[in-house]
Design a protein around this motif. Structure first.
Motif, short mmCIF file in Angstrom:
data_model
loop_
_atom_site.label_atom_id
_atom_site.label_comp_id
_atom_site.label_asym_id
_atom_site.label_seq_id
_atom_site.Cartn_x
_atom_site.Cartn_y
_atom_site.Cartn_z
N PRO A 144 10.53 -30.01 -13.86
CA PRO A 144 11.73 -29.48 -13.20
C PRO A 144 11.73 -29.81 -11.71
N ASP A 145 12.91 -29.69 -11.10
CA ASP A 145 13.01 -29.87 -9.65
C ASP A 145 12.06 -28.91 -8.96
N ASP A 146 11.48 -29.35 -7.86
CA ASP A 146 10.62 -28.53 -7.01
C ASP A 146 9.35 -28.05 -7.72
N PHE A 147 8.87 -28.80 -8.73
CA PHE A 147 7.62 -28.39 -9.38
C PHE A 147 6.47 -28.54 -8.40
N TYR A 148 5.43 -27.74 -8.57
CA TYR A 148 4.26 -27.79 -7.71
C TYR A 148 3.38 -28.96 -8.14
N VAL A 149 3.07 -29.86 -7.20
CA VAL A 149 2.21 -31.01 -7.48
C VAL A 149 0.77 -30.62 -7.16
N THR A 150 -0.11 -30.78 -8.12
CA THR A 150 -1.48 -30.31 -7.98
C THR A 150 -2.34 -31.22 -7.09
N THR A 151 -3.45 -30.66 -6.62
CA THR A 151 -4.40 -31.36 -5.77
C THR A 151 -5.75 -31.44 -6.49
N ILE A 152 -6.76 -31.95 -5.80
CA ILE A 152 -8.10 -32.03 -6.39
C ILE A 152 -8.83 -30.70 -6.31
N TYR A 153 -8.31 -29.74 -5.56
CA TYR A 153 -9.00 -28.47 -5.35
C TYR A 153 -8.74 -27.48 -6.47
N PRO A 154 -9.75 -26.68 -6.82
CA PRO A 154 -9.51 -25.63 -7.81
C PRO A 154 -8.32 -24.78 -7.38
N THR A 155 -7.47 -24.45 -8.33
CA THR A 155 -6.21 -23.77 -8.03
C THR A 155 -6.06 -22.55 -8.91
N GLU A 156 -5.37 -21.55 -8.38
CA GLU A 156 -5.01 -20.35 -9.15
C GLU A 156 -3.53 -20.07 -8.96
N VAL A 157 -2.90 -19.50 -9.99
CA VAL A 157 -1.50 -19.10 -9.90
C VAL A 157 -1.41 -17.60 -10.15
N ARG A 158 -0.51 -16.95 -9.43
CA ARG A 158 -0.33 -15.51 -9.59
C ARG A 158 0.86 -15.27 -10.51
N VAL A 159 0.57 -14.66 -11.66
CA VAL A 159 1.60 -14.36 -12.65
C VAL A 159 1.44 -12.89 -13.04
N GLN A 160 2.51 -12.14 -12.93
CA GLN A 160 2.53 -10.72 -13.28
C GLN A 160 1.38 -9.96 -12.62
N VAL A 174 6.77 -24.55 -16.40
CA VAL A 174 6.09 -25.30 -15.34
C VAL A 174 6.28 -24.55 -14.03
N VAL A 175 5.20 -24.43 -13.26
CA VAL A 175 5.23 -23.73 -11.98
C VAL A 175 6.04 -24.54 -10.98
N VAL A 176 6.97 -23.88 -10.29
CA VAL A 176 7.78 -24.51 -9.25
C VAL A 176 7.55 -23.79 -7.92
N GLY A 177 7.81 -24.48 -6.83
CA GLY A 177 7.63 -23.89 -5.50
C GLY A 177 6.15 -23.76 -5.15
N VAL A 178 5.89 -23.00 -4.08
CA VAL A 178 4.51 -22.83 -3.63
C VAL A 178 4.08 -21.37 -3.56
N GLU A 179 5.01 -20.45 -3.75
CA GLU A 179 4.64 -19.04 -3.70
C GLU A 179 3.82 -18.68 -4.93
N GLY A 180 2.77 -17.88 -4.72
CA GLY A 180 1.92 -17.46 -5.82
C GLY A 180 0.93 -18.53 -6.27
N ILE A 181 0.66 -19.48 -5.38
CA ILE A 181 -0.31 -20.53 -5.69
C ILE A 181 -1.34 -20.54 -4.58
N ARG A 182 -2.62 -20.63 -4.95
CA ARG A 182 -3.65 -20.79 -3.93
C ARG A 182 -4.68 -21.81 -4.39
N THR A 183 -5.12 -22.60 -3.44
CA THR A 183 -6.20 -23.55 -3.70
C THR A 183 -7.46 -22.97 -3.11
N ILE A 184 -8.57 -23.26 -3.74
CA ILE A 184 -9.84 -22.68 -3.33
C ILE A 184 -10.73 -23.78 -2.77
#
Length: 136
Positions: A8-24, A64-74
């Motif tokens: 979808p438009d504005d999907f989050y593109v991943t990096t090489i770093y471990p990532t977490e998403v905040r859901v509920q 699919v996760v969109v935007g950058v809110e609720g995403i953190r790289t470690i």
């Protein structure tokens, strides 16, 4: 998502770093971490699973996760301190020195002129490498 293999438009593109998403209200680690993928969410009997996927492998029923809110790289603090010495940095400099840019540009320009002179047409899809090699 409406089409398989299309993000979808504005999907989050991943990096090489471990990532977490905040859901509920909970942080969910992203499985199969890789660069340039999308984060797909799937409900399983054991709960919600987030995994990194190539765009071509996205299925219609996946969220699919969109935007950058609720995403953190470690990133570990010691890695940040060593940046520039040991950490991988893809095209981290302003201009890449991996190739002789002038020679490649000259070859491409010759090909484009040759196609034009024969009545052909050219479509160019340029990516970030244009900027990283000084082509901007």
């Amino acid at each position: 998502m409406t089409l398989a293999g299309v993000a979808p438009d504005d999907f989050y593109v991943t990096t090489i770093y471990p990532t977490e998403v905040r859901v509920q209200g909970q942080w969910i680690p992203v499985q199969n971490q890789r660069m340039d993928g999308a984060i797909a969410l799937t409900q399983t009997p054991k709960g919600l699973v987030a995994r990194c996927q190539l765009l071509r492998d996205l299925a219609v029923e996946e969220q699919v996760v969109v935007g950058v809110e609720g995403i953190r790289t470690i990133r570990k603090p010691e890695i940040r301190e060593q940046r520039g010495h040991q950490e991988f940095s893809f095209m981290g400099a302003g201009v890449s020195s991996e190739r002789r840019v002038e020679l490649v540009v000259e070859q491409i320009a010759w090909e484009l002129r040759h196609i034009r002179d024969q009545g052909g047409k050219v479509v160019v899809t340029a990516g970030p490498v244009v900027i990283h090699t000084g082509g901007g």
